[in-house]
Design an enzyme around this catalytic site. Sequence first.
Site, PDB file in Angstrom:
ATOM      1  N   ALA A   2      -2.279   3.214  -2.156  1.00  0.00           N
ATOM      2  CA  ALA A   2      -3.572   2.589  -2.397  1.00  0.00           C
ATOM      3  C   ALA A   2      -4.396   2.602  -1.106  1.00  0.00           C
ATOM      4  O   ALA A   2      -3.896   2.271  -0.036  1.00  0.00           O
ATOM      5  CB  ALA A   2      -3.371   1.154  -2.872  1.00  0.00           C
ATOM      6  N   CYS A  84       4.389  -2.853  -6.557  1.00  0.00           N
ATOM      7  CA  CYS A  84       3.345  -3.434  -5.707  1.00  0.00           C
ATOM      8  C   CYS A  84       3.643  -4.906  -5.420  1.00  0.00           C
ATOM      9  O   CYS A  84       3.809  -5.706  -6.327  1.00  0.00           O
ATOM     10  CB  CYS A  84       1.976  -3.293  -6.360  1.00  0.00           C
ATOM     11  SG  CYS A  84       0.685  -3.965  -5.313  1.00  0.00           S
ATOM     12  N   GLY A 185      10.902   5.532   1.410  1.00  0.00           N
ATOM     13  CA  GLY A 185      11.079   4.505   2.426  1.00  0.00           C
ATOM     14  C   GLY A 185      11.630   5.060   3.713  1.00  0.00           C
ATOM     15  O   GLY A 185      12.768   5.511   3.779  1.00  0.00           O
ATOM     16  N   ASP A 186      10.763   5.062   4.732  1.00  0.00           N
ATOM     17  CA  ASP A 186      11.168   5.440   6.088  1.00  0.00           C
ATOM     18  C   ASP A 186      11.583   6.901   6.212  1.00  0.00           C
ATOM     19  O   ASP A 186      12.394   7.247   7.083  1.00  0.00           O
ATOM     20  CB  ASP A 186      12.294   4.521   6.603  1.00  0.00           C
ATOM     21  CG  ASP A 186      11.937   3.035   6.482  1.00  0.00           C
ATOM     22  OD1 ASP A 186      10.735   2.733   6.354  1.00  0.00           O
ATOM     23  OD2 ASP A 186      12.850   2.200   6.496  1.00  0.00           O
ATOM     24  N   ARG A 209       3.914   6.714   4.668  1.00  0.00           N
ATOM     25  CA  ARG A 209       3.147   6.446   5.893  1.00  0.00           C
ATOM     26  C   ARG A 209       3.247   7.555   6.924  1.00  0.00           C
ATOM     27  O   ARG A 209       2.311   7.778   7.692  1.00  0.00           O
ATOM     28  CB  ARG A 209       3.627   5.114   6.487  1.00  0.00           C
ATOM     29  CG  ARG A 209       3.196   3.912   5.658  1.00  0.00           C
ATOM     30  CD  ARG A 209       3.944   2.667   6.050  1.00  0.00           C
ATOM     31  NE  ARG A 209       5.378   2.804   5.769  1.00  0.00           N
ATOM     32  CZ  ARG A 209       6.293   1.920   6.130  1.00  0.00           C
ATOM     33  NH1 ARG A 209       5.932   0.848   6.791  1.00  0.00           N
ATOM     34  NH2 ARG A 209       7.568   2.113   5.832  1.00  0.00           N
TER      35      ARG A 209
HETATM   36  C1  LIG Z   1      -1.171   1.560   2.486  1.00  0.00           C
HETATM   37  C2  LIG Z   1      -0.080   1.722   1.479  1.00  0.00           C
HETATM   38  C3  LIG Z   1      -0.401   1.778   0.147  1.00  0.00           C
HETATM   39  C4  LIG Z   1       0.602   1.934  -0.803  1.00  0.00           C
HETATM   40  N1  LIG Z   1       0.238   2.032  -2.108  1.00  0.00           N
HETATM   41  C5  LIG Z   1       1.190   2.250  -3.054  1.00  0.00           C
HETATM   42  C6  LIG Z   1       0.844   2.422  -4.418  1.00  0.00           C
HETATM   43  O1  LIG Z   1      -0.330   2.374  -4.807  1.00  0.00           O
HETATM   44  N2  LIG Z   1       1.838   2.639  -5.306  1.00  0.00           N
HETATM   45  C7  LIG Z   1       3.154   2.716  -4.919  1.00  0.00           C
HETATM   46  O2  LIG Z   1       4.008   2.933  -5.760  1.00  0.00           O
HETATM   47  N3  LIG Z   1       3.504   2.556  -3.642  1.00  0.00           N
HETATM   48  C8  LIG Z   1       2.568   2.334  -2.706  1.00  0.00           C
HETATM   49  N4  LIG Z   1       2.926   2.188  -1.386  1.00  0.00           N
HETATM   50  C9  LIG Z   1       4.355   2.269  -1.019  1.00  0.00           C
HETATM   51  C10 LIG Z   1       4.743   3.690  -0.660  1.00  0.00           C
HETATM   52  O3  LIG Z   1       4.656   4.504  -1.794  1.00  0.00           O
HETATM   53  C11 LIG Z   1       6.177   3.764  -0.134  1.00  0.00           C
HETATM   54  O4  LIG Z   1       7.084   3.404  -1.138  1.00  0.00           O
HETATM   55  C12 LIG Z   1       6.405   2.879   1.073  1.00  0.00           C
HETATM   56  O5  LIG Z   1       5.326   2.936   1.972  1.00  0.00           O
HETATM   57  C13 LIG Z   1       7.671   3.282   1.819  1.00  0.00           C
HETATM   58  O6  LIG Z   1       7.648   4.644   2.161  1.00  0.00           O
HETATM   59  P1  LIG Z   1       7.208   5.178   3.635  1.00  0.00           P
HETATM   60  O7  LIG Z   1       8.146   4.531   4.618  1.00  0.00           O
HETATM   61  O8  LIG Z   1       7.382   6.657   3.524  1.00  0.00           O
HETATM   62  O9  LIG Z   1       5.803   4.740   3.859  1.00  0.00           O
HETATM   63  C14 LIG Z   1       1.964   2.018  -0.417  1.00  0.00           C
HETATM   64  C15 LIG Z   1       2.265   1.954   0.938  1.00  0.00           C
HETATM   65  C16 LIG Z   1       1.280   1.801   1.878  1.00  0.00           C
HETATM   66  C17 LIG Z   1       1.657   1.735   3.319  1.00  0.00           C
END
Ligand SMILES: Cc1cc2nc3c(=O)[nH]c(=O)nc-3n(C[C@H](O)[C@H](O)[C@H](O)COP(=O)(O)O)c2cc1C
Length: 329
Positions: A2, A84, A185-186, A209
């Site tokens: 988002a 969420c 995640g990560d 991220r």
């Molecule tokens: C700014 C932001 C917005 C996110 N929006 C969503 C979303 O709309 N739907 C969703 O399923 N996950 C959302 N996430 C979670 C990510 O999909 C992901 O599961 C989470 O960030 C962990 O993965 P990462 O460490 O690769 O960031 C969001 C994460 C961030 C940081």
Amino acid sequence: MAGVSVQAFRRQGRRFGAGLVCSEMVSCAGLQHGNERTLGYLRISSDERPLAVQIFGSEPEVMAEAARMVEDAGADLVDVNFGCPVKKVTKTGAGATLLEDPERACGIVAAVAEAVSVPVTVKMRRGLQNGSRSCLELGPRLVEAGAESLTLHPRSARQMYTGDADHSLTAELVSRVDVPVVASGDVTSRARAQAILATTGAAAVMVGRAAQGNPWALREIIEGDAEPPAREEVVAELILFMRATVRELGDKRATGFLKKFYGWYLGRGRFPRPFKQELVQLETLEEVETRLLAAAPGAADLLERLQAEAPEGEDDVVLDLPISIYGGG
Ligand SMILES: Cc1cc2nc3c(=O)[nH]c(=O)nc-3n(C[C@H](O)[C@H](O)[C@H](O)COP(=O)(O)O)c2cc1C
């Protein structure tokens, strides 16, 4: 994500090798009410496919109708958000709340799967409270209800983004269902992706991220190409992204939206810190472009080349697209 995964972001991800990209989460209530901004999320173009569009809500029938609209708009997958953690969403019974409301969660998945012919997938957190294992009970039931793949971000909703994702839960989920599980995640590097895939048996990893302002992370994860981008390349990609975002959101909204991306692109030791501060304070995107090109003169040629290689479809409808105020999953 988002507030991040606008079309320009998704297209960039595809260009850097992502096998599948996903929209920001889309409100089913917004679609039901024909909210113009929400409808803007359904703008899909061919060069971002395969594309998953994620919906959130709490009423099975409303979710089913939204899923039909998403399918009609051309999405290849309908993903349902059970992750969420943001209060604005959870207090309506949507997002991560559904992890603790299995009857309703299964009702939603069944209704959505019945409504569309494209695959229906679910994105979950581990549960609401720290240490929760709700996802492990719920996962198999969601599959029974019609989910064709599950993505797990193994943090609790309470955790938000603190601590680490506990991928031992991902491994347990994999052992409990017979559909592909995606680990989220990560995932920040190829080594990390490989370790998660090897220890969990997940079918794929999802990158969030790490790809913000850093599409090169995707290239490293997918191809093992760890060469850091030259300054010129960083500037060219950022300007390309800025121009695409302006086409998508309009100049005014893009100006605010893009500010967080400056740090993401220019950080990581690529440019001195004060440079980002300087850009954020400039009033127009034109000024930002000029300043960026002055900082990396070779970027202009590269930008031209990138633009020639990746022309935006001329038939794209430019809508006043929404930027989600929600914090995601
Ligand atoms: C700014 C932001 C917005 C996110 N929006 C969503 C979303 O709309 N739907 C969703 O399923 N996950 C959302 N996430 C979670 C990510 O999909 C992901 O599961 C989470 O960030 C962990 O993965 P990462 O460490 O690769 O960031 C969001 C994460 C961030 C940081």
